[in-house]
Every structure is written in C-alpha cells, then in structure tokens.
Design a protein around this motif. Structure first.
Motif, PDB file in Angstrom:
ATOM      1  N   ASP A 101       0.836  -1.204   0.000  1.00  0.00           N
ATOM      2  CA  ASP A 101       0.000   0.000   0.000  1.00  0.00           C
ATOM      3  C   ASP A 101       0.868   1.251   0.000  1.00  0.00           C
ATOM      4  OD1 ASP A 101      -2.348  -1.372  -0.035  1.00  0.00           O
ATOM      5  OD2 ASP A 101      -2.908  -0.965   2.045  1.00  0.00           O
ATOM      6  N   THR A 102       0.382   2.267  -0.665  1.00  0.00           N
ATOM      7  CA  THR A 102       1.046   3.566  -0.661  1.00  0.00           C
ATOM      8  C   THR A 102       0.105   4.607  -0.051  1.00  0.00           C
ATOM      9  OG1 THR A 102       0.247   4.030  -2.900  1.00  0.00           O
ATOM     10  CG2 THR A 102       2.427   3.011  -2.681  1.00  0.00           C
ATOM     11  N   GLY A 103       0.586   5.828   0.040  1.00  0.00           N
ATOM     12  CA  GLY A 103      -0.219   6.883   0.645  1.00  0.00           C
ATOM     13  C   GLY A 103      -0.011   6.944   2.141  1.00  0.00           C
ATOM     14  N   LYS A 104      -1.036   7.432   2.829  1.00  0.00           N
ATOM     15  CA  LYS A 104      -0.940   7.595   4.277  1.00  0.00           C
ATOM     16  C   LYS A 104      -2.166   7.000   4.958  1.00  0.00           C
ATOM     17  CE  LYS A 104       1.754  11.896   4.179  1.00  0.00           C
ATOM     18  NZ  LYS A 104       1.794  13.324   4.603  1.00  0.00           N
ATOM     19  N   GLY A 105      -1.977   6.637   6.225  1.00  0.00           N
ATOM     20  CA  GLY A 105      -3.105   6.256   7.056  1.00  0.00           C
ATOM     21  C   GLY A 105      -3.278   4.776   7.289  1.00  0.00           C
ATOM     22  N   LEU A 106      -3.229   4.378   8.570  1.00  0.00           N
ATOM     23  CA  LEU A 106      -3.489   3.012   8.996  1.00  0.00           C
ATOM     24  C   LEU A 106      -4.068   3.091  10.403  1.00  0.00           C
ATOM     25  CD1 LEU A 106      -3.073   0.086   7.965  1.00  0.00           C
ATOM     26  CD2 LEU A 106      -0.946   0.032   9.258  1.00  0.00           C
ATOM     27  N   LEU A 107      -5.116   2.308  10.641  1.00  0.00           N
ATOM     28  CA  LEU A 107      -5.775   2.314  11.937  1.00  0.00           C
ATOM     29  C   LEU A 107      -5.686   0.927  12.555  1.00  0.00           C
ATOM     30  CD1 LEU A 107      -7.431   4.269  13.764  1.00  0.00           C
ATOM     31  CD2 LEU A 107      -9.495   3.288  12.746  1.00  0.00           C
ATOM     32  N   ALA A 108      -5.213   0.872  13.785  1.00  0.00           N
ATOM     33  CA  ALA A 108      -5.039  -0.401  14.485  1.00  0.00           C
ATOM     34  C   ALA A 108      -5.753  -0.335  15.832  1.00  0.00           C
ATOM     35  CB  ALA A 108      -3.558  -0.694  14.691  1.00  0.00           C
ATOM     36  N   ALA A 109      -6.318  -1.465  16.255  1.00  0.00           N
ATOM     37  CA  ALA A 109      -7.055  -1.480  17.519  1.00  0.00           C
ATOM     38  C   ALA A 109      -7.007  -2.863  18.137  1.00  0.00           C
ATOM     39  CB  ALA A 109      -8.505  -1.053  17.313  1.00  0.00           C
ATOM     40  N   ALA A 110      -7.247  -2.918  19.439  1.00  0.00           N
ATOM     41  CA  ALA A 110      -7.152  -4.163  20.194  1.00  0.00           C
ATOM     42  C   ALA A 110      -8.352  -5.075  19.990  1.00  0.00           C
ATOM     43  CB  ALA A 110      -6.979  -3.862  21.683  1.00  0.00           C
ATOM     44  N   ALA A 111      -9.397  -4.609  19.285  1.00  0.00           N
ATOM     45  CA  ALA A 111     -10.574  -5.414  18.975  1.00  0.00           C
ATOM     46  C   ALA A 111     -11.291  -4.757  17.804  1.00  0.00           C
ATOM     47  CB  ALA A 111     -11.506  -5.516  20.181  1.00  0.00           C
TER      48      ALA A 111
END
Length: 267
Positions: free
Chosen positions: A241-251
């Motif tokens: 993937d290119t560009g910006k932005g990634l979201l991570a969470a514990a659930a």
C-alpha cells in the motif's frame, strides 16, 4: 518458537547490545542526519541493518532482505516485498526518539512470503522484551501467549500523531473524541505502539506513514492477539500500500469506534 524463531530473537538481542544501546544518549553531530525533513537516521540504524542483513541471509539463503535504510536509497525495493520470500527489517524504529536520547525505540523483523507476513519479531532493547507472532499460531510476549480486546472498565485510549495534521484537523479530532475516546499523542515508534495495543497500555492507534517495515511485524502480532488493522476507510492493509493512514485497535469493536474519530479526519 522453532529454531529459526529463536535464532532471530537472539540476533536482535545481540545487535541491540553491541550496536544500539552503546550509542543511546551518546551520539555526536556527525552520527545522525535527516534523510528527509523531520526523518532522522543514525549510525546505529545503518550499522545494525548491515549486521542484520548479513545474518538473516545466513539463516535463510533463499530469502531476500529489504531493510528500511536500503529502501531509502533504492525505493524500488518496496515494490518487490510482495514477491517471493523476504526478510523485512526495521533496524531501529523510533529513530527520532533515539536521536533525541529518549524512549521508546525498538527493532522489528518480519518474514514475508508472497506478500503475506508469516512471522514477526519486535524487540525492545531497553527492557529486553520480545514480542513475537507466527501466522495461525498466536502472539507471544517473552514466550507467554497473549490476547487483547476491549477493556470495559475504562474509556478507550486512542493515540494519534498530531504533528501530521493541521490545526483545524486536530481540532476536529478533539471534538469527535470528546466523551468517546481518551485521546493521546502517539509514541513515534510503531514497535512500541503495537506492543502497547496488545499489552493493554493503549486501545486504538492511528498511524500515518505505512512503510512495510513499520507495520509487517506489528500488524501480525496485533491480529494474532485478536486485534484489527486496516486502512482508515476499512480496506484491508497490504504491504505494498502507498499513501498515508493506517488504523489499528485491540478489537474490531474498538476499531469501529476509532474509525469514527480518526478515520476521516476533517469534518
């Protein structure tokens, strides 16, 4: 952990002890420089990547190595991470912190086959903590299997790096988070941030830069522990993937709450 897993873990500990820690808080002006504005590299990054590259090739001669510093000199290396068997190496994550003489910082290695992360190691030199994951076999901290999920006794703690956003965007994030998320600044170290999502320190994290060496090991570690990683619009994350932005969470439920606040940033 099998023999290969143990060998990589021992290698990270050795390089940390011999190359990284002796320079922490002791760098002089000639031993660090800006690759791009605000993005630093030090002699510890370069020396540790060189040692790791040689050693990983000895462990698996059929795999190529793509390291952060090599790719900064030859960006075309990133295009090849989804082909064949590849070691992805971030020799010193959180370099800006390290160069300033502060924590956190860490080391990350991932083993990738045809674009799919199979194994990942995250090592914290200061505490000697090892986070490890193997696809389909779980996530482990110092050999103990770990899981993550919602923590209903508290408001979810979400981090983001405000320096990537305009003042207006930061204000919009603060408004959306009010009464919903306990919003805090990011750690400026993906190695530490992914570990924090699994060990319960944080619940949600928004990343901006999505270079593969920053997220390969961490995304596997988090998802094997029960968390979720995706692009802010919900698309699956891919190493290319290119560009910006990634979201991570514990659930997954926490990911949805995070996406409401940190997905589309501007009102």
């Amino acid at each position: 952990m099998n023999t290969l897993d143990q060998a990589v873990a021992a290698l990270l500990a050795q390089v940390a002890e011999e190359v990284i820690l002796p320079r922490f808080g002791r760098l002089n002006a000639s031993q660090s420089e800006e690759k791009t504005p605000g993005d630093w590299v030090t002699i510890a990054d370069r020396e540790s990547e060189a040692i790791l590259t040689d050693a990983l090739l000895q462990l698996d001669a059929d795999a190529r190595v793509v390291g952060e510093e090599a790719a900064s000199l030859d960006p075309s290396l990133i295009e090849a991470v989804a082909r064949g068997r590849v070691w992805l190496v971030d020799p010193l994550d959180g370099t800006n912190n390290f160069a300033d003489g502060r924590e956190p910082f860490g080391m990350m290695v991932a083993l990738v086959e045809d674009g799919v992360v199979q194994r990942g190691w995250i090592y914290a030199p200061m505490t000697k903590r090892l986070c490890f994951a193997a696809r389909g076999a779980g996530a482990f901290i110092d050999g103990t299997r770990v899981t993550c999920g919602e923590r209903p006794a508290r408001q979810p703690i979400a981090t983001y790096s405000n320096y990537w956003f305009s003042g207006a965007d930061c204000a919009a994030i603060e408004r959306k988070a009010a009464g919903t998320l306990d919003l805090r600044h990011g750690l400026r170290c993906a190695a530490a941030q992914y570990a924090a999502l699994v060990d319960g320190t944080h619940d949600i994290a928004r990343f901006e830069r999505i270079y593969p060496w920053d997220h390969a090991a961490g995304s596997l570690f988090l998802t094997e522990a029960g968390g979720q990683v995706a692009r802010p619009d919900g698309r699956l994350y891919a190493l290319t993937d290119t560009g910006k932005g990634l979201l991570a969470a514990a659930a997954s439920s926490l990911w949805e709450r995070g996406a409401h606040v940190l997905g589309t940033v501007t009102d």
